[in-house]
Design a protein around this motif. Structure first.
Motif, short mmCIF file in Angstrom:
data_model
loop_
_atom_site.label_atom_id
_atom_site.label_comp_id
_atom_site.label_asym_id
_atom_site.label_seq_id
_atom_site.Cartn_x
_atom_site.Cartn_y
_atom_site.Cartn_z
N THR A 20 3.48 3.06 0.39
CA THR A 20 2.17 3.71 0.51
C THR A 20 1.30 3.05 1.58
N ASN A 21 1.41 1.74 1.72
CA ASN A 21 0.64 1.05 2.75
C ASN A 21 1.02 1.53 4.15
N GLU A 59 -2.26 13.64 -8.04
CA GLU A 59 -0.96 13.30 -8.60
C GLU A 59 -0.91 11.82 -8.94
N SER A 60 -0.24 11.50 -10.02
CA SER A 60 -0.14 10.10 -10.43
C SER A 60 0.95 9.37 -9.64
N THR A 114 -4.78 5.56 -5.20
CA THR A 114 -5.64 5.40 -4.03
C THR A 114 -5.13 6.25 -2.87
N LEU A 115 -3.81 6.21 -2.62
CA LEU A 115 -3.26 7.02 -1.55
C LEU A 115 -3.43 8.51 -1.84
N ALA A 116 -3.24 8.92 -3.09
CA ALA A 116 -3.41 10.32 -3.47
C ALA A 116 -4.86 10.77 -3.21
N HIS A 117 -5.82 9.93 -3.56
CA HIS A 117 -7.22 10.27 -3.31
C HIS A 117 -7.51 10.30 -1.81
#
Length: 156
Positions: free
Chosen positions: A3-4, A83-84, A58-61
Protein backbone atom coordinates in the motif's frame (compact mmCIF):
# COMPACT_ATOMS: atom_id res chain seq x y z
CA UNK A 1 1.51 -4.46 -4.12
CA UNK A 2 2.45 -2.77 -0.89
CA UNK A 3 0.00 0.00 0.00
CA UNK A 4 2.87 2.39 0.70
CA UNK A 5 4.17 1.89 -2.87
CA UNK A 6 0.75 2.72 -4.32
CA UNK A 7 0.48 5.86 -2.18
CA UNK A 8 4.04 6.88 -3.07
CA UNK A 9 3.42 6.33 -6.81
CA UNK A 10 0.20 8.34 -6.90
CA UNK A 11 1.75 11.13 -4.86
CA UNK A 12 4.67 11.37 -7.30
CA UNK A 13 2.39 11.10 -10.34
CA UNK A 14 0.22 14.03 -9.24
CA UNK A 15 3.05 15.92 -7.51
CA UNK A 16 1.09 16.13 -4.25
CA UNK A 17 2.41 17.66 -1.06
CA UNK A 18 1.94 15.90 2.27
CA UNK A 19 -0.79 18.43 3.14
CA UNK A 20 -2.62 17.67 -0.12
CA UNK A 21 -2.48 13.91 0.61
CA UNK A 22 -4.12 14.62 3.97
CA UNK A 23 -6.71 16.90 2.35
CA UNK A 24 -7.60 14.27 -0.29
CA UNK A 25 -7.92 11.53 2.35
CA UNK A 26 -10.19 13.75 4.42
CA UNK A 27 -12.56 14.19 1.47
CA UNK A 28 -13.58 10.58 2.05
CA UNK A 29 -13.03 10.46 5.80
CA UNK A 30 -13.03 13.79 7.65
CA UNK A 31 -12.03 11.92 10.82
CA UNK A 32 -8.96 10.33 9.20
CA UNK A 33 -6.66 11.60 11.92
CA UNK A 34 -3.72 11.90 9.53
CA UNK A 35 -0.96 14.39 10.16
CA UNK A 36 2.15 15.35 8.17
CA UNK A 37 4.42 13.13 10.28
CA UNK A 38 2.27 10.06 9.61
CA UNK A 39 2.11 10.76 5.87
CA UNK A 40 5.89 11.29 5.81
CA UNK A 41 6.33 7.92 7.56
CA UNK A 42 4.06 6.26 4.97
CA UNK A 43 6.12 7.72 2.13
CA UNK A 44 9.50 6.49 3.39
CA UNK A 45 11.08 3.47 1.76
CA UNK A 46 10.76 0.09 3.41
CA UNK A 47 13.59 -0.26 5.94
CA UNK A 48 14.25 3.48 6.35
CA UNK A 49 14.15 4.76 9.92
CA UNK A 50 10.66 6.03 10.72
CA UNK A 51 8.94 3.91 8.04
CA UNK A 52 5.33 2.99 8.89
CA UNK A 53 3.17 0.63 6.86
CA UNK A 54 0.07 2.29 5.41
CA UNK A 55 -3.02 0.36 6.46
CA UNK A 56 -5.71 -0.65 3.96
CA UNK A 57 -8.32 1.69 5.44
CA UNK A 58 -6.10 4.75 4.95
CA UNK A 59 -5.30 3.83 1.35
CA UNK A 60 -8.99 3.08 0.66
CA UNK A 61 -9.97 6.51 2.00
CA UNK A 62 -7.19 8.16 -0.02
CA UNK A 63 -8.35 6.44 -3.24
CA UNK A 64 -11.99 7.33 -2.60
CA UNK A 65 -10.93 10.90 -1.79
CA UNK A 66 -8.93 10.99 -5.04
CA UNK A 67 -12.11 10.16 -6.95
CA UNK A 68 -13.89 13.04 -5.17
CA UNK A 69 -10.92 15.36 -5.74
CA UNK A 70 -10.72 14.68 -9.48
CA UNK A 71 -14.41 14.24 -10.34
CA UNK A 72 -16.31 16.00 -7.59
CA UNK A 73 -18.56 14.70 -4.86
CA UNK A 74 -22.27 14.19 -5.43
CA UNK A 75 -23.92 15.15 -2.15
CA UNK A 76 -27.26 13.67 -3.25
CA UNK A 77 -25.82 10.15 -3.30
CA UNK A 78 -25.32 8.17 -0.10
CA UNK A 79 -21.74 7.74 1.07
CA UNK A 80 -20.40 4.34 0.06
CA UNK A 81 -18.50 2.39 2.69
CA UNK A 82 -14.82 1.97 1.89
CA UNK A 83 -13.43 -1.49 1.41
CA UNK A 84 -11.70 -3.09 4.37
CA UNK A 85 -9.21 -4.92 2.15
CA UNK A 86 -7.50 -3.05 -0.70
CA UNK A 87 -6.56 -5.32 -3.58
CA UNK A 88 -4.64 -4.43 -6.73
CA UNK A 89 -7.92 -4.78 -8.65
CA UNK A 90 -9.53 -2.17 -6.39
CA UNK A 91 -6.61 0.24 -6.95
CA UNK A 92 -7.04 -0.18 -10.72
CA UNK A 93 -10.80 0.43 -10.46
CA UNK A 94 -10.43 3.55 -8.33
CA UNK A 95 -7.75 5.02 -10.60
CA UNK A 96 -9.86 4.22 -13.66
CA UNK A 97 -12.80 6.11 -12.14
CA UNK A 98 -10.70 9.01 -10.80
CA UNK A 99 -8.99 9.63 -14.15
CA UNK A 100 -12.15 8.83 -16.19
CA UNK A 101 -10.35 6.21 -18.27
CA UNK A 102 -12.02 4.15 -20.96
CA UNK A 103 -10.79 0.77 -22.22
CA UNK A 104 -8.85 2.44 -25.05
CA UNK A 105 -7.14 4.72 -22.53
CA UNK A 106 -6.23 1.75 -20.33
CA UNK A 107 -4.73 -0.12 -23.29
CA UNK A 108 -2.77 2.98 -24.33
CA UNK A 109 -1.42 3.37 -20.79
CA UNK A 110 -0.24 -0.24 -20.69
CA UNK A 111 1.31 0.16 -24.17
CA UNK A 112 3.11 3.31 -23.04
CA UNK A 113 4.58 1.37 -20.12
CA UNK A 114 5.76 -1.34 -22.53
CA UNK A 115 3.35 -3.90 -21.08
CA UNK A 116 0.53 -4.56 -23.56
CA UNK A 117 -2.59 -6.22 -22.19
CA UNK A 118 -5.23 -8.03 -24.26
CA UNK A 119 -8.85 -6.84 -24.17
CA UNK A 120 -10.22 -9.98 -22.45
CA UNK A 121 -7.45 -9.84 -19.87
CA UNK A 122 -8.23 -6.20 -19.08
CA UNK A 123 -11.97 -6.78 -18.77
CA UNK A 124 -11.33 -9.76 -16.47
CA UNK A 125 -9.59 -7.42 -14.01
CA UNK A 126 -12.76 -5.38 -13.54
CA UNK A 127 -15.19 -8.24 -12.99
CA UNK A 128 -16.70 -9.22 -9.66
CA UNK A 129 -14.55 -11.58 -7.61
CA UNK A 130 -17.08 -14.41 -7.87
CA UNK A 131 -17.42 -14.16 -11.68
CA UNK A 132 -16.01 -17.14 -13.60
CA UNK A 133 -13.77 -14.88 -15.75
CA UNK A 134 -12.44 -12.78 -12.85
CA UNK A 135 -8.68 -12.38 -12.78
CA UNK A 136 -6.66 -11.05 -9.87
CA UNK A 137 -4.38 -8.16 -10.76
CA UNK A 138 -0.75 -9.00 -10.09
CA UNK A 139 1.86 -6.65 -8.68
CA UNK A 140 3.71 -6.41 -12.00
CA UNK A 141 0.54 -5.44 -13.86
CA UNK A 142 -0.35 -2.74 -11.33
CA UNK A 143 3.23 -1.46 -11.24
CA UNK A 144 3.25 -1.12 -15.04
CA UNK A 145 -0.15 0.58 -15.02
CA UNK A 146 1.08 3.12 -12.47
CA UNK A 147 4.22 3.66 -14.55
CA UNK A 148 2.20 4.21 -17.75
CA UNK A 149 -0.29 6.49 -16.00
CA UNK A 150 2.58 8.51 -14.58
CA UNK A 151 4.06 8.87 -18.08
CA UNK A 152 0.66 10.06 -19.30
CA UNK A 153 -0.08 12.49 -16.46
CA UNK A 154 3.47 13.71 -15.93
CA UNK A 155 5.25 13.36 -19.30
CA UNK A 156 8.44 15.19 -18.32
Amino acid sequence: MITNDVLRSIRYMLDLSDAKVIEITQLSNPDAGLDKATVAAFLKKDGEPGFEPCDDATLAHFLEGLVFHRRGKDESRPVRPVESRVSNNLVLKKLRVAFELKDEDMHAIFEQAGFPVAKPELSALFRQRDHKNYRACGDQLLRNFLKGLTLRVRPS
